[in-house]
Design a protein around this motif. Structure first.
Motif, PDB file in Angstrom:
ATOM      1  N   ILE A   1       0.978  -1.323  -0.052  1.00 34.44           N
ATOM      2  CA  ILE A   1      -0.038   0.000   0.037  1.00 34.44           C
ATOM      3  C   ILE A   1       0.898   1.226  -0.063  1.00 34.44           C
ATOM      4  O   ILE A   1       0.947   2.269  -0.594  1.00 34.44           O
ATOM      5  N   LEU A   2       1.859   1.320   0.766  1.00 30.99           N
ATOM      6  CA  LEU A   2       2.862   2.430   0.941  1.00 30.99           C
ATOM      7  C   LEU A   2       3.813   2.494  -0.497  1.00 30.99           C
ATOM      8  O   LEU A   2       4.103   3.689  -0.866  1.00 30.99           O
ATOM      9  N   GLY A   3       3.753   1.422  -1.029  1.00 33.82           N
ATOM     10  CA  GLY A   3       4.694   1.366  -2.404  1.00 33.82           C
ATOM     11  C   GLY A   3       3.706   2.211  -3.451  1.00 33.82           C
ATOM     12  O   GLY A   3       4.173   2.951  -3.999  1.00 33.82           O
ATOM     13  N   ILE A   4       2.371   2.008  -3.408  1.00 30.71           N
ATOM     14  CA  ILE A   4       1.474   2.774  -4.178  1.00 30.71           C
ATOM     15  C   ILE A   4       1.324   4.194  -3.689  1.00 30.71           C
ATOM     16  O   ILE A   4       1.366   5.160  -4.598  1.00 30.71           O
ATOM     17  N   SER A   5       1.233   4.428  -2.392  1.00 30.72           N
ATOM     18  CA  SER A   5       1.332   5.678  -2.032  1.00 30.72           C
ATOM     19  C   SER A   5       2.551   6.662  -2.368  1.00 30.72           C
ATOM     20  O   SER A   5       2.524   7.645  -2.735  1.00 30.72           O
ATOM     21  N   GLN A   6       3.744   5.779  -2.355  1.00 35.29           N
ATOM     22  CA  GLN A   6       4.814   6.634  -3.041  1.00 35.29           C
ATOM     23  C   GLN A   6       4.732   6.934  -4.258  1.00 35.29           C
ATOM     24  O   GLN A   6       5.553   8.227  -4.369  1.00 35.29           O
ATOM     25  N   ILE A   7       4.262   6.262  -5.310  1.00 40.43           N
ATOM     26  CA  ILE A   7       4.272   6.609  -6.483  1.00 40.43           C
ATOM     27  C   ILE A   7       3.096   7.699  -6.678  1.00 40.43           C
ATOM     28  O   ILE A   7       3.328   8.671  -7.391  1.00 40.43           O
ATOM     29  N   VAL A   8       1.833   7.503  -5.941  1.00 45.22           N
ATOM     30  CA  VAL A   8       0.856   8.567  -6.055  1.00 45.22           C
ATOM     31  C   VAL A   8       1.549   9.995  -5.623  1.00 45.22           C
ATOM     32  O   VAL A   8       1.386  11.128  -6.231  1.00 45.22           O
ATOM     33  N   HIS A   9       2.334  10.065  -4.440  1.00 44.50           N
ATOM     34  CA  HIS A   9       2.693  11.282  -3.860  1.00 44.50           C
ATOM     35  C   HIS A   9       4.102  11.695  -4.712  1.00 44.50           C
ATOM     36  O   HIS A   9       4.468  12.666  -4.165  1.00 44.50           O
ATOM     37  N   ARG A  10       4.826  10.800  -5.460  1.00 46.63           N
ATOM     38  CA  ARG A  10       5.986  11.144  -5.918  1.00 46.63           C
ATOM     39  C   ARG A  10       6.956  11.422  -4.894  1.00 46.63           C
ATOM     40  O   ARG A  10       7.800  12.525  -4.831  1.00 46.63           O
ATOM     41  N   ASP A  11       6.868  10.787  -3.615  1.00 44.98           N
ATOM     42  CA  ASP A  11       7.707  11.078  -2.513  1.00 44.98           C
ATOM     43  C   ASP A  11       7.707   9.812  -1.902  1.00 44.98           C
ATOM     44  O   ASP A  11       6.787   9.088  -1.580  1.00 44.98           O
ATOM     45  N   GLY A  12       8.984   9.434  -1.158  1.00 41.97           N
ATOM     46  CA  GLY A  12       9.233   8.597  -0.524  1.00 41.97           C
ATOM     47  C   GLY A  12       8.298   8.518   0.864  1.00 41.97           C
ATOM     48  O   GLY A  12       7.837   9.417   1.408  1.00 41.97           O
ATOM     49  N   ARG A  13       8.104   7.383   1.469  1.00 40.22           N
ATOM     50  CA  ARG A  13       7.110   7.304   2.701  1.00 40.22           C
ATOM     51  C   ARG A  13       8.147   6.697   3.878  1.00 40.22           C
ATOM     52  O   ARG A  13       8.541   5.802   3.703  1.00 40.22           O
ATOM     53  N   LEU A  14       7.668   7.501   5.004  1.00 40.86           N
ATOM     54  CA  LEU A  14       8.333   7.218   6.379  1.00 40.86           C
ATOM     55  C   LEU A  14       8.486   5.559   6.583  1.00 40.86           C
ATOM     56  O   LEU A  14       9.093   4.932   7.018  1.00 40.86           O
ATOM     57  N   GLY A  15       6.985   5.200   6.182  1.00 37.77           N
ATOM     58  CA  GLY A  15       6.860   3.723   6.720  1.00 37.77           C
ATOM     59  C   GLY A  15       7.192   2.744   5.862  1.00 37.77           C
ATOM     60  O   GLY A  15       6.866   1.450   6.158  1.00 37.77           O
TER      61      GLY A  15
END
Length: 299
Positions: free
Chosen positions: A207-221
Motif C-alpha cells: 500500500i505504501l508502495g502505491i502511496s509513494q508513486i501517487v505522492h512522488r515522494d518516499g514514505r517514512l513507513g
C-alpha cells in the motif's frame, strides 16, 4: 473502550463520514464492534485517569465498525504482552472507500484540530500518568499536523508546563513523507512536543508502495527516513521488513507488539531485546535477518 470522535452522528445514531464542526469532538464508550448505534455518549471526565494511557489513531479507508473492531482487538492483544494501562481510540470521518484516499487526507486535516483540542483538554486530567499514542498509516499525518499546529501557536496554553504533551509516540506504516523528520519540516516540529518517536517500517508494504508513486515522494513507513543521519535525537526507526509484508500486519505480529510494549515502558532504545543495529543513526531491525543473496555458478 472509550472513543474520541470527530465523526458526526447520523439520525439513526450510526457513524459515517460526516464530520463535526472544525475543532469539535465527542466522547463515546463502546463495548463491541458496530456501526455506532450502541455507542454511549460520555463526558471527558468519564475517561479513567488512574493508569498510563495508550491512544490509537487509525488510517485511511476505515468505516466505524472497522475502527471499533480493530481497536478492541488491539486492546485484547497488547495486555497479554505486558501493557497494563488504559487503551482508548480516536476516530476521524474516513470515507471508508479505497478510491477516496485524497478525500480522507482532507478529512484528516480537518480532524487534526479536534484531536488537538481533545489533547489540550484531557492531558491535564492525567496528571503524572503518561499519555502514549500509536498511529497507523495516515494517522501519523493527523498527529503530526496537530502537534505542529500546537507548537506554532504561542497563544495556546501548555496543558502541563515544562512537560511533553505526549510521551511515547509510535508509528506503524506511517504514510507521511520520508523527509518529514528533517529540520524545518512538520514532523520535526511535532517530535519536539513528544518524549520519543519510534517509527516501524517495512519496505514490503504494498500500500505504501502505491502511496509513494501517487505522492512522488518516499514514505517514512516504507523505507524509513530519507536521511537517517538527520533524525532528531529522540526519533528512532525499526525495520520490520522480514516480519511484516502487508500494510496492516503490525498489530497482529507478536514481535512488533512485544517491542512496542518495551517502548511504552520507556526502555532505552539500545537496550530493548531482540533489536539489532543496522549501522544507521537511531535505526534498528527486528525479526529474522534477511537471507544473504548467493550467486550460483553456471555449469
Amino acid at each position: 473502550m472509550f472513543l474520541i470522535s470527530t465523526r458526526k452522528r447520523n439520525s439513526n445514531k450510526s457513524f459515517g463520514h460526516r464530520r463535526l464542526p472544525k475543532g469539535e469532538y465527542e466522547v463515546y464508550e463502546i463495548f463491541k464492534s458496530s456501526d455506532g448505534k450502541d455507542a454511549e455518549q460520555r463526558t471527558l471526565n468519564a475517561i479513567p485517569t488512574d493508569r498510563d494511557m495508550l491512544l490509537l489513531i487509525h488510517g485511511f479507508n476505515n468505516d466505524f465498525d472497522q475502527v471499533t473492531g480493530a481497536y478492541l482487538n488491539f486492546a485484547r492483544k497488547i495486555r497479554p504482552v505486558g501493557f497494563n494501562g488504559t487503551v482508548i481510540g480516536f476516530t476521524w470521518a474516513s470515507y471508508g472507500k479505497w478510491f477516496q484516499y485524497f478525500g480522507d487526507i482532507e478529512q484528516v486535516e480537518f480532524a487534526a484540530f479536534g484531536f488537538l483540542n481533545f489533547l489540550l483538554a484531557f492531558r491535564p486530567l492525567l496528571g503524572e500518568k503518561k499519555l502514549h499514542v500509536n498511529t497507523h498509516s495516515i494517522g501519523a499525518y493527523l498527529l503530526i499536523r496537530a502537534l505542529a499546529a500546537y507548537s506554532r501557536i504561542d497563544a495556546i496554553a501548555e496543558p502541563l508546563p515544562g512537560r511533553f504533551i505526549v510521551n511515547e509516540v509510535t508509528f506503524f506504516a506511517a504514510d507521511v513523507s520520508n523527509e518529514t523528520l528533517e529540520p524545518g519540516e512538520d514532523g520535526r516540529i511535532a517530535v519536539g512536543e513528544m518524549n520519543r518517536l519510534t517509527s516501524y517500517f517495512s519496505y514490503k508494504d504494498p500500500i505504501l508502495g502505491i502511496s509513494q508513486i501517487v505522492h512522488r515522494d518516499g514514505r517514512l513507513g516504507l523505507g524509513g527516513a530519507e536521511r537517517s543521519a538527520r533524525l532528531p535525537r529522540n526519533a528512532f526507526q525499526i525495520d520490520c521488513s522480514t516480519l511484516v509484508e502487508s500494510h496492516s500486519a503490525y498489530r497482529s505480529t507478536a514481535a512488533v507488539m512485544s517491542d512496542l510494549v518495551e517502548v511504552l515502558r520507556g526502555i532505552d532504545a539500545n537496550e530493548i531485546e531482540d533489536r539489532r543495529p543496522t549501522g544507521e543513526k537511531n535505526t534498528f531491525a527486528i525479526g529474522p535477518e534477511p537471507e544473504a543473496d548467493t550467486d550460483e555458478n553456471d555449469d
